[in-house]
Design an enzyme around this catalytic site. Sequence first.
Site, PDB file in Angstrom:
ATOM      1  N   ASP A   1      -3.313   2.333  -5.850  1.00  0.00           N
ATOM      2  CA  ASP A   1      -2.118   2.374  -4.987  1.00  0.00           C
ATOM      3  C   ASP A   1      -1.999   1.167  -4.052  1.00  0.00           C
ATOM      4  OD1 ASP A   1      -4.234   2.874  -3.354  1.00  0.00           O
ATOM      5  OD2 ASP A   1      -3.450   4.712  -2.479  1.00  0.00           O
ATOM      6  N   GLU A   2      -2.690   0.073  -4.360  1.00  0.00           N
ATOM      7  CA  GLU A   2      -2.784  -1.005  -3.388  1.00  0.00           C
ATOM      8  C   GLU A   2      -2.943  -2.352  -4.090  1.00  0.00           C
ATOM      9  OE1 GLU A   2      -6.049  -2.010   0.070  1.00  0.00           O
ATOM     10  OE2 GLU A   2      -5.969  -0.025  -0.821  1.00  0.00           O
TER      11      GLU A   2
ATOM     12  N   ASP B   1       0.850  -1.186   0.000  1.00  0.00           N
ATOM     13  CA  ASP B   1       0.000   0.000   0.000  1.00  0.00           C
ATOM     14  C   ASP B   1       0.892   1.245   0.000  1.00  0.00           C
ATOM     15  OD1 ASP B   1      -2.076   1.757   0.350  1.00  0.00           O
ATOM     16  OD2 ASP B   1      -3.035   0.589   1.935  1.00  0.00           O
TER      17      ASP B   1
END
Length: 415
Positions: free
Chosen positions: A101-102, A11
């Site tokens: 983003d993860e 993350d």
Amino acid sequence: MQSVAAILHADLDAFYASVEQLLDPALRGRPIAVGGGVVLAASYEAKAFGVRSAMPGWQARKLCPELIFVPGHFSEYQRLGDAAIDVLRDYTPEVERISIDEAFADVAGSTRLFGEPAAIARLVRARVRDELGLAISIGVARTKHLAKIASQVAKPDGLVVVDPDTELGFLHGLPVELMWGVGPVTKARLADTGVTTIGQLAQRSPEAVERLLGRASGRKLLDLAWNRDAREIQTHRRAHSVGAQSALGRRPAAEHVYRPALQHLAERIAGRLRAKDRPCRTVTVRVRFADLRSVTRAVTLRAPISATATLTEIAVDLVSGLLRDHPEEKSISLVAISASDLGGATLQLELPFRLRDDGSRPGTRKGMARERADRAVDAIRARFGWEAVAYASSQNAGGARAVPDAFRSLAEKEL
DNA sequence: TCTGGGGTCCTAGGACCC
DNA sequence: TCTGGGGTCCTAGGACCC
């Protein structure tokens, strides 16, 4: 324990704000927010003042007078997000991307080549730092849920590895709101019964938890509290619905207000449906009133649709019907369209008696005109960009308050 | 000064069929 | 003549996630 801890959850920290601080060194170490009218993302320095995403800009400024607003470099977010996920893919093809983003990664099959999961996590973190200049926190555990919680605990810029022998000890000491599926409402309901930690939740009987939270949610949460999480990494997930919404401020509940807005939303949605050849059969609209209460109306059609004009007409009909049911509501603050019941990605053959998008038979004048118009618009946009052409009534539908379309695209899922 | 945008999943109730 | 129930599809609302 049967299996080893080989699920990674990675993350990127305060992603959008970190990219801005990467691009402009003058912003490093300072409280910044991406956005303007509303906070789309905040740096850790801004979060320390209580600034949160979705917060109105004026409120954020009040909390943090030195807050610096930046407009946002959306294409850079896409590029750097992709690059970070690609680093993970260098160690395993078993990667499930959750958002820009993860991502989860299963590295059980990669240890001979690259070492223990924890070593792989250290490699990923070092490479994202060195090659992209960004901090990425990683949790390593035996299950997805625990890996996700571990990465939250690891932030900022950390690594937490949960050993299979000590996982319940780790989990049970943490607050319930760290669990997937526990938001403000569930947290409050649990707190009312004296449950604030995952350990306290685990001690409750299934009957009690199901009574409190419903059958499915209760069971799920108890399973997670005991780390019974059998979910595997899913590398190819497709969206089950496509939607778009537009905040309007406070505007009269009149057709001259909502029709252009719906037209714009329908263009975006129908364009995505056609691009992936996934027509929808169910159309849902949502209207939010001035007091932020919102209501929905849905219709399921006999034949799937993907024409912009058809989607627009259906949405306008649903919204006007909805407003007729709420004559006391004089102003609206948001309209939304969602398309679901999506068809497969297989090419549809032109069957002679198949009903078309608009409910007409293929080859009728209306159906053909709509198809020609959509195909022409799609082709122009493919060559010259989205802004190159607009249906007449959707021009200026966005208004000054709207979030840029480039920001919207970042959240779109693979169809 | 008033609160973004794109998604997923669950629940409950009604219509309808067998 | 009255009572029953399961399954499926659909709609509306809500909680939650990033």
